[in-house]
Enzyme design. Sequence first.
Site, PDB file in Angstrom:
ATOM      1  CG  ASP A 218       7.710   4.100  -1.718  1.00 54.84           C
ATOM      2  OD1 ASP A 218       7.116   5.100  -2.162  1.00 54.84           O
ATOM      3  OD2 ASP A 218       8.006   3.121  -2.425  1.00 54.84           O
ATOM      4  CD1 TRP A 219       3.762  10.195  -1.464  1.00 56.09           C
ATOM      5  CD2 TRP A 219       5.917   9.674  -1.242  1.00 56.09           C
ATOM      6  NE1 TRP A 219       4.494  11.341  -1.685  1.00 56.09           N
ATOM      7  CE2 TRP A 219       5.829  11.048  -1.542  1.00 56.09           C
ATOM      8  CE3 TRP A 219       7.187   9.133  -1.040  1.00 56.09           C
ATOM      9  CZ2 TRP A 219       6.940  11.881  -1.660  1.00 56.09           C
ATOM     10  CZ3 TRP A 219       8.297   9.959  -1.158  1.00 56.09           C
ATOM     11  CH2 TRP A 219       8.175  11.307  -1.460  1.00 56.09           C
TER      12      TRP A 219
END
Length: 809
Positions: free
Chosen positions: A228-229
């Site tokens: 995930d970012w």
Amino acid sequence: MSEERIERLLARLPLEDRVRLLTGETAWKLYALPEIGLRQMTVSDGPIGVRGVTEQRLSSAQLPAPSAMAATWDAELIADLGRIMAAEAVAKAADVVLAPVVNLQRTPVAGRHFECFSEDPLLSGRMATAFVEAVQAEGVGVCVKHFVGNDSETERTSYVARIAPRALREVYLAPFEQVVRDGKPWMVMAAYNAVDDGVESSPATEHDRLLAGVLKGEWGFDGVVVSDWLATKSTVESARTGLDLVMPGPGGPWREHLLAAVRGGEVPEKAIDEKVRRLLRLAERVGALDGTPPAAPRNSGDDPATVATLRSAAARATVVLRNETSLLPLRPDIQRIALIGANALDPFVQGGGSAHVVPPHVASPLAEIARAFPDAEVTAHRGGTTRRHLPLLDGGAFDGGAFEIEVLDAAGSVVQRRTESAPWSGRVTELPDAADTVRVRTTLRPTAPGDHLVEVAPVGRHHVSVDGRTLSESERIAGPEVVLDSSANHPEGVTTAVEITEPRDVEVIAEVQAVTPGSFVRFAHVEVRHQEPGPSVEDEIAEAVAAARRADVAVVVVGTNDETESEGWDRPHLDLPGRQNDLVRRVAEVNDRTVVVVNAGAPVLLPWLDEVPAALWWWLPGQEAGGSLADVLTGAVEPTGRLPWTLPARAADVPVPHAIPVDGVVDYAEGLDVGHRGWDRLGRVPAREFGFGLGYSTWQYGDAVQTGPRQVTVPVVNTGARRAREVVQAYLTAPGQDRPVRWLAGFAAVEVDPGAAAAVAVDVPQRAFEMWDESAGIWRIPAGEYILQVGRSSRDLRSSVRITVETAS
């Protein structure tokens, strides 16, 4: 041949190039290597549409929210929506769509509840699999997320999800396993949170047992595991496990340190090769190795076939919660319709956060209902605001003005100028590297006499003045958390009253911090809001009630809004915002033909539900909102939705009322009893149970019979007056075993003419009988008697068969 080609390409790459491929080049794009024919690949957010690269700002088809998709209980319809998603990805030059979300709706207050399919692992897995297969059949990759235990928003980037091994396997990993084994996605996203499975407690991006052991090893996942970012916090620990790609770029713990870690012997080179091998496999699958560049991104979403499918899907997903006296569908000869509610005038069509897309249009309920009833007088009445914040400043108060924006460096020099017209979101993006502060200036010219409310809402360090007076100032620096907390999209503001006796200029000046959450994004945000003098909420409710008294039918649309349901925060309660409950009751008192439409993604409390003649759950319906509602009200489309989650009657009855971490830990203490299983375990009565939905007909069930080792067939008769669709649901129970009271084991649907009968066969997968043996680490089927119950919902079970397993396996 494909694998041989990948090995040949891999052998040509020096270590420096291989390592560079493992971190994004930008927020949404991966590195290209033209020397081996690898073009740049692009990923895009996508649970309800394909936004494309953020700075493109293009329109895109806006689908109903995933919970609405699941409410159809219809894999074929989900596949139709998947094909639309794939076409949208092509229109945005996106190779991979960051969807679907298959985390479970563990608690109804979870901020991204609307982005998930269901509280049930089987239903979630079935819907996700149909979606994945349809998208990838068109040559577009999907990224299943968020693996795993990322089921709430509070402290979501840091909490530890403590899940016992059996619950992890049977509940939270179950939809991931189904979609990985059956749908074969090309990418899976590792979550922000950590997972404590009783053996290993590690961040999801570093969890060796889950990534390398379960996902890649046991399930045979051959795609790319992406973070995930901003989720990856380590170099060696994450690189030595199953993570393949760190996003976003540039920078990050791999881009800066991984090459040295490999050369120093801390990370094996063969681990790098395996990651690159998976990336090249992805590239081949999406066509990034065939030498064909993607077409230029374009606006999309308004193709007639797309519009028709989205309109039908939103209508079919709608759930009939109540329909006393068969008020619905409405008679075509109605003369006066009062359309009431803030959500009737401005429907909430999509939740906040990374799911957000810009649709080509949003079909108006007022316009579409008026079109559906051409001989009727249709009037619209807000019935009071439901919002906590004032509305964004619109062009009416400008008298031709605009927002003047200056970008300043640390020395206070102007390095960039631009303008924005109203209404404006308040977000300034694409800032130069030198940006330190952004100055926003605008001049209002209000004309209506009275007190005008002006609200200014900045993010981070700021100084704000209104009408020559300092309204707010702060030196608090906004850090990386703001990009992950969607409340930054609706920041809290400071309000002042400006008295107007005659038209005059009111100047608003805001200097706000240029926020730098990471190397991939820089922005400033300050919203300017304004409210003219006008009627009070009580005045608006009274006006709506008067209109309802005169009407043949009152249609009251209640619901949530973008201040309520969003990625980035969990809801503090389940109440409808504003005075909507009061509005419903007062309208129903004066009109006994009141239809209440609930425009929300996640459960809300409806204390009047059994007091009104008719009620519909309309979800977050997407761009074809108005048309879908008109089709449901007229009966042009049957609302065949069934609840994919449980609707509470009281907040105190919810089995998992919140997910607030304690000392950084979210304890999944309910074990196997998530969602409707928890309601059954506790013996509590919801407002409407899992699987509930009346549709527009009535059904008679016959006796179920076992027609295969894991199949049950039940005769059903459509006893209504119109062709209709029925969803036959099958639930297992195992007396004497350590299992949930009952669990969804299968479902099937049939469409039948009025008076006609059909035999509906429901297949039950073997996994429905299996339980995870923690001590042996394997699946087993205990010997004993199982009861398979079939019916219309989890608590409307009409017939059953007994299945005996003689020997454990």
